[in-house]
Design a protein around this motif. Structure first.
Motif, PDB file in Angstrom:
ATOM      1  N   PHE A 303      49.857  77.101 -56.504  1.00 28.24           N
ATOM      2  CA  PHE A 303      49.434  76.440 -55.265  1.00 28.24           C
ATOM      3  C   PHE A 303      49.328  77.486 -54.170  1.00 28.24           C
ATOM      4  O   PHE A 303      50.178  78.379 -54.063  1.00 28.24           O
ATOM      5  CB  PHE A 303      50.448  75.376 -54.842  1.00 28.24           C
ATOM      6  N   THR A 304      48.283  77.388 -53.367  1.00 31.27           N
ATOM      7  CA  THR A 304      48.151  78.258 -52.196  1.00 31.27           C
ATOM      8  C   THR A 304      47.928  77.393 -50.956  1.00 31.27           C
ATOM      9  O   THR A 304      47.463  76.255 -51.045  1.00 31.27           O
ATOM     10  CB  THR A 304      46.963  79.229 -52.316  1.00 31.27           C
ATOM     11  N   ASP A 305      48.245  77.963 -49.795  1.00 38.26           N
ATOM     12  CA  ASP A 305      47.924  77.310 -48.520  1.00 38.26           C
ATOM     13  C   ASP A 305      47.814  78.400 -47.464  1.00 38.26           C
ATOM     14  O   ASP A 305      48.438  79.461 -47.575  1.00 38.26           O
ATOM     15  CB  ASP A 305      49.011  76.310 -48.143  1.00 38.26           C
ATOM     16  N   LEU A 324      35.212  80.948 -42.152  1.00 39.42           N
ATOM     17  CA  LEU A 324      36.266  81.838 -42.639  1.00 39.42           C
ATOM     18  C   LEU A 324      37.036  81.189 -43.790  1.00 39.42           C
ATOM     19  O   LEU A 324      37.310  81.831 -44.813  1.00 39.42           O
ATOM     20  CB  LEU A 324      37.211  82.173 -41.485  1.00 39.42           C
ATOM     21  N   VAL A 325      37.379  79.926 -43.634  1.00 40.03           N
ATOM     22  CA  VAL A 325      38.099  79.211 -44.688  1.00 40.03           C
ATOM     23  C   VAL A 325      37.219  79.068 -45.929  1.00 40.03           C
ATOM     24  O   VAL A 325      37.699  79.179 -47.068  1.00 40.03           O
ATOM     25  CB  VAL A 325      38.571  77.830 -44.185  1.00 40.03           C
ATOM     26  N   LYS A 345      41.784  71.367 -57.738  1.00 36.17           N
ATOM     27  CA  LYS A 345      41.311  70.686 -56.539  1.00 36.17           C
ATOM     28  C   LYS A 345      41.713  71.487 -55.318  1.00 36.17           C
ATOM     29  O   LYS A 345      42.584  72.361 -55.376  1.00 36.17           O
ATOM     30  CB  LYS A 345      41.886  69.270 -56.445  1.00 36.17           C
ATOM     31  N   THR A 346      41.060  71.174 -54.210  1.00 34.09           N
ATOM     32  CA  THR A 346      41.451  71.709 -52.911  1.00 34.09           C
ATOM     33  C   THR A 346      41.867  70.535 -52.038  1.00 34.09           C
ATOM     34  O   THR A 346      41.272  69.455 -52.105  1.00 34.09           O
ATOM     35  CB  THR A 346      40.298  72.476 -52.242  1.00 34.09           C
ATOM     36  N   ILE A 347      42.917  70.755 -51.260  1.00 34.47           N
ATOM     37  CA  ILE A 347      43.437  69.716 -50.366  1.00 34.47           C
ATOM     38  C   ILE A 347      43.543  70.349 -48.986  1.00 34.47           C
ATOM     39  O   ILE A 347      44.443  71.156 -48.729  1.00 34.47           O
ATOM     40  CB  ILE A 347      44.815  69.219 -50.827  1.00 34.47           C
ATOM     41  N   MET A 352      44.972  74.063 -55.592  1.00 41.15           N
ATOM     42  CA  MET A 352      45.801  73.855 -56.782  1.00 41.15           C
ATOM     43  C   MET A 352      45.019  74.390 -57.971  1.00 41.15           C
ATOM     44  O   MET A 352      43.887  73.974 -58.216  1.00 41.15           O
ATOM     45  CB  MET A 352      46.115  72.374 -56.985  1.00 41.15           C
ATOM     46  N   ALA A 353      45.618  75.331 -58.711  1.00 46.47           N
ATOM     47  CA  ALA A 353      44.950  75.938 -59.858  1.00 46.47           C
ATOM     48  C   ALA A 353      45.893  75.955 -61.056  1.00 46.47           C
ATOM     49  O   ALA A 353      47.116  75.928 -60.904  1.00 46.47           O
ATOM     50  CB  ALA A 353      44.492  77.359 -59.530  1.00 46.47           C
TER      51      ALA A 353
END
Length: 469
Positions: A303-305, A324-325, A345-347, A352-353
């Motif tokens: 997970f990244t944020d 940028l995002v 998915k992206t939230i 989430m990978a």
């Protein structure tokens, strides 16, 4: 092959042309058996190609209609194919039994479901398209045994002859009588079509009197109780109660048989394919039925944020922040795919990978952090600071919101671990760092993780997490 030419040309526009060239040569020149249930990993190894690029090529080829994909449920003991499916959606049984191994298994997508590719009959007709016309030897090679059994190209018949006493072709509704001399060995009468089996424990003093045994072949996958017999003459009566030809064989469970079954090679598992970015991109919602719950024994979640993304929008404005995002998402997607993973998915600004192994997730995390650092240097600020969390464990593959997704405590822990990370930190659990290749990756880079014993929201027991500098 006239119909195939434009399809191969279209394929070259999507993937590496040299891999397409090798596949086209195989379709044109290879013997029939080489085009049935192709093992993509073995194909890559034989030609020196990258595995991920080869998998991607076969996926695109299947999408174009050059090949047909098969999802085969395997016996982990003998490597036999217990069930064949054109889609993962039809893998429905909660358990599978192998009569040859006298064992039952709860299916998981890790090593019990292989994905293979068979040339489409529209492109080239091969013998395996009509499996009930194959010889007994070729039926075992092309239909019963999985692509993970590394059978020899040369000397195959000689190897089989070392443990097969008798092999029959029995038409539907017919009966056969076989007379043979039983050796003082453990003998198996096995039919690969109906998966019926009879075990014979042959021991003691040789008998001069003829012994008899009967076997009925039907669709019940029967495993009869082991019968004790003495070495000597045996009369076997076999009845085929099915509507297709059966292939009962009398085999000795000797070192030669175990040698063939034990000669394994890597194969493309369903777990690996579900974590493949190309597969997720081109097959999307076609993978899992909404009512399916498919178990995976081990999958790694990342997970990244972005830290402070709200402040970023406030500082540079919506349009500039969005661009940028978006750039950040593009970089992460590319890195995930390059490390054999897939973005689930992206939230918001989070990703989430999944990855088939912890080391690939850890390698991806470090590449992500380096990529964001480089992008920040180019822009002269620190707007893009990633918080990353990694965890490995069992989960369930499901279909949620018309998307193939994952459910379970492993997913929850991975998400919670990411929330603990501060800017530009990678937090990984002990399950990740216990992986040998992941530990070697850290050693090679001279990185020494710092351990923390923490409690996670919603998780009963505290766990050890490691901050990777």
């Amino acid at each position: 092959m006239s119909e195939a030419q434009p399809l191969f040309e279209a394929l070259r526009h999507s993937v590496r042309p040299e891999i397409v060239d090798a596949i086209e040569r195989m379709v044109l020149e290879a013997p029939d058996r080489k085009l049935n249930r192709v093992n993509a990993l073995a194909f890559a190894a034989d030609h020196g190609f990258d595995e991920e690029q080869t998998i991607s090529t076969f996926l695109h080829a299947a999408r174009l209609g050059l090949f047909e994909m098969s999802w085969n449920v395997l016996c982990p003991g003998c490597g036999g194919v217990l069930d064949v499916n054109t889609s993962l959606r039809t893998v429905q049984s909660e358990s599978y039994s192998c009569t040859l191994c006298a064992a039952g298994y709860e299916p998981t997508l890790d090593e019990m479901v292989e994905v293979t590719f068979t040339v489409s009959p529209r492109i080239r007709h091969i013998a395996a398209h009509n499996p009930h016309h194959l010889s007994p030897l070729e039926y075992f090679r092309q239909i019963y045994w999985s692509s993970g059994i590394d059978l020899p190209d040369e000397g195959y018949e000689e190897k089989i002859d070392q443990f097969v006493i008798e092999a029959l072709e029995l038409p539907p509704g017919e009966k056969a009588v076989v007379s043979l001399q039983l050796p003082a060995e453990f003998v198996i009468i096995f039919d690969p079509v109906t998966h019926s089996a009879q075990f014979l424990d042959v021991k003691g003093e040789p008998s001069k009197e003829r012994q008899s045994i009967s076997l009925v072949l039907d669709r019940m996958h029967r495993l009869s109780e082991t019968v004790e017999l003495r070495p000597g003459p045996l009369r076997i009566v076999i009845e085929n109660h099915t509507q297709v030809r059966t292939l009962p064989s009398v085999c000795i469970a000797n070192d030669a048989l175990h040698g063939v079954l034990g000669n394994r090679r890597p194969f493309l598992t369903a777990k690996r394919l579900l974590s493949n970015q190309t597969f997720r991109d081109i097959y999307r919602t076609e993978t899992i039925d909404i009512n399916q719950r498919l178990k995976i024994a081990s999958l790694t979640f990342l997970f990244t944020d972005l830290r402070g993304s709200t402040e970023l929008y406030e500082r540079v404005g919506d349009l500039a922040a969005f661009d940028l995002v978006k750039t950040h998402f593009s970089i992460l997607h590319e890195i995930v795919g390059a490390e054999a993973g897939a973005v689930v998915k992206t939230i918001g600004d989070a990703v989430m990978a999944t990855f088939p192994t912890p080391d690939r997730a850890l390698a991806a995390a470090m590449r992500m952090r380096d990529a964001m650092s480089s992008l920040n240097k180019e822009r002269g600020n620190d707007d893009l600071l990633l918080k990353i969390g990694i965890h490995e464990g069992p989960c369930i593959a499901v279909s949620l919101n018309e998307r193939q997704d994952y459910f379970g405590q492993t997913v929850n822990i991975a998400s919670r671990v990411q929330h603990l990370a501060t800017s530009s930190e990678i937090f990984a659990t002990s399950a990740v760092l216990q992986n040998i290749r992941a530990a070697e990756l850290l050693t090679t880079r001279g990185l020494k993780p710092q351990s923390h014993h923490v409690s996670l929201r919603g998780i009963t027991d505290a766990i050890d997490i490691f901050a990777i500098p």
